[in-house]
Scaffold this motif. Structure first.
Motif, mmCIF file in Angstrom:
data_model
loop_
_atom_site.group_PDB
_atom_site.id
_atom_site.type_symbol
_atom_site.label_atom_id
_atom_site.label_comp_id
_atom_site.label_asym_id
_atom_site.label_seq_id
_atom_site.Cartn_x
_atom_site.Cartn_y
_atom_site.Cartn_z
ATOM 1 N N LEU A 185 2.514 -7.634 -15.587
ATOM 2 C CA LEU A 185 2.209 -9.023 -15.251
ATOM 3 C C LEU A 185 2.740 -9.368 -13.862
ATOM 4 N N LEU A 186 3.974 -8.956 -13.573
ATOM 5 C CA LEU A 186 4.552 -9.210 -12.255
ATOM 6 C C LEU A 186 3.791 -8.452 -11.165
ATOM 7 N N SER A 187 3.480 -7.181 -11.428
ATOM 8 C CA SER A 187 2.781 -6.365 -10.428
ATOM 9 C C SER A 187 1.395 -6.925 -10.132
ATOM 10 N N THR A 188 0.665 -7.300 -11.184
ATOM 11 C CA THR A 188 -0.685 -7.818 -10.993
ATOM 12 C C THR A 188 -0.661 -9.129 -10.228
ATOM 13 N N ALA A 189 0.306 -9.979 -10.525
ATOM 14 C CA ALA A 189 0.422 -11.250 -9.807
ATOM 15 C C ALA A 189 0.677 -10.994 -8.319
ATOM 16 N N SER A 190 1.534 -10.028 -8.013
ATOM 17 C CA SER A 190 1.819 -9.705 -6.614
ATOM 18 C C SER A 190 0.583 -9.145 -5.911
ATOM 19 N N LEU A 191 -0.164 -8.295 -6.600
ATOM 20 C CA LEU A 191 -1.372 -7.708 -6.013
ATOM 21 C C LEU A 191 -2.449 -8.762 -5.780
ATOM 22 N N LEU A 192 -2.563 -9.703 -6.700
ATOM 23 C CA LEU A 192 -3.506 -10.812 -6.503
ATOM 24 C C LEU A 192 -3.091 -11.657 -5.301
ATOM 25 N N ALA A 193 -1.793 -11.860 -5.157
ATOM 26 C CA ALA A 193 -1.300 -12.706 -4.071
ATOM 27 C C ALA A 193 -1.595 -12.111 -2.697
ATOM 28 N N ILE A 194 -1.577 -10.779 -2.605
ATOM 29 C CA ILE A 194 -1.843 -10.150 -1.304
ATOM 30 C C ILE A 194 -3.306 -9.761 -1.140
ATOM 31 N N GLY A 195 -4.148 -10.110 -2.111
ATOM 32 C CA GLY A 195 -5.569 -9.829 -2.001
ATOM 33 C C GLY A 195 -5.976 -8.410 -2.339
ATOM 34 N N ALA A 196 -5.093 -7.660 -3.006
ATOM 35 C CA ALA A 196 -5.415 -6.264 -3.337
ATOM 36 C C ALA A 196 -6.349 -6.154 -4.541
ATOM 37 N N ILE A 197 -6.459 -7.226 -5.318
ATOM 38 C CA ILE A 197 -7.391 -7.253 -6.451
ATOM 39 C C ILE A 197 -8.441 -8.327 -6.177
#
Length: 257
Positions: A185-197
């Motif tokens: 959950l933490l990793s996905t939120a971070s990836l969404l925040a930087i536009g990686a997903i």
């Protein structure tokens, strides 16, 4: 590196490779309660850009964890999971700061050394005779968060911690499933925040969800039949992770990358 389609999705050949990797890693995750990202990210990085491999692994781990949460929550040891999560959240930013001055290959060697020490200690029979106090558990979570920030690998410290506890394999597996849901959950939120997903990555994650679910179910069925082998297979996995991480770190320091 494979050619990419105009839609932004991987080529058919890369998709076939990813499908096989996701299916096999999902089975392993279903059996042990961990290991999906640890194994899937390096393998998928052979066919995909690393950031895409991390995004797919994080998204699939999150969806798989949500699908397994109801059953895992019944057997999970909640006090230890909450304390591990607290330590992980506190220390993960510190790991990221350390990464700014500690070379990535040196960080990999630190991680490999810690994994190796844990494997030797647990393999020789060392462990907790009773449940450790809150401070020890939070410290284990902090180590997990530190390694997450340093090398995007929070798994080995958490796995070593649970294998050292006087718990049944069922409770260890369930607790790891819940803890890695939190980490995903933490990793996905971070990836969404930087536009990686984005849209293309989200489509791949959704397409891989049936594989994640089916593989996890197969792995869970194997666990019910072969649960006694859980500790040995988990220790062997930690040893392999330590070896491969050390090899990659040494190769980078010696100019092999």
């Amino acid at each position: 590196m494979p050619e990419y389609l105009l839609s932004g999705l991987p080529s058919p050949g890369a998709l076939a490779i990813i499908t096989l990797i996701v299916a096999l890693c999902a089975v392993f995750r279903g059996f042990t309660g961990f290991g999906f990202a640890i194994i899937a990210v390096p393998l998928m990085s052979l066919a995909l850009p690393p950031i895409l491999a991390v995004a797919l692994a994080a998204g699939l781990q999150l969806l798989g964890g949500l699908l397994d949460f109801r059953s895992a929550a019944r057997e999970c040891h909640w006090p230890s999971v909450r304390q591990l999560a607290a330590g992980s959240v506190l220390a993960s930013p510190l790991g990221t700061l350390m990464l700014a001055w500690l070379p990535a290959d040196a960080a990999r060697l630190v991680l490999a050394g810690a994994c190796g020490i844990a494997v030797l200690a647990l393999g020789s029979g060392h462990g907790f005779r009773s449940m450790p106090g809150r401070g020890t558990t939070v410290a284990a979570g902090a180590l997990s968060g530190l390694f997450n920030g340093l090398a995007a690998m929070p798994g080995p410290p958490a796995v070593a911690y649970y294998l050292a506890l006087p718990m049944t394999p069922v409770q260890v597996r369930a607790s790891l499933l819940v803890f890695f849901l939190f980490s995903a959950l933490l990793s996905t939120a971070s990836l969404l925040a930087i536009g990686a997903i984005g849209r293309a990555e989200a489509l791949l994650i959704l397409a891989g969800t049936p594989l994640m679910l089916g593989g996890s179910r197969i792995g869970a069925a194997m666990f019910r039949r072969l649960g006694g082998a859980h500790r040995r297979i988990s220790l062997l996995t930690l040893a392999v992770v330590a070896f491969l991480t050390a090899a990659r770190g040494l190769a980078g320091m010696l100019g092999g990358n």
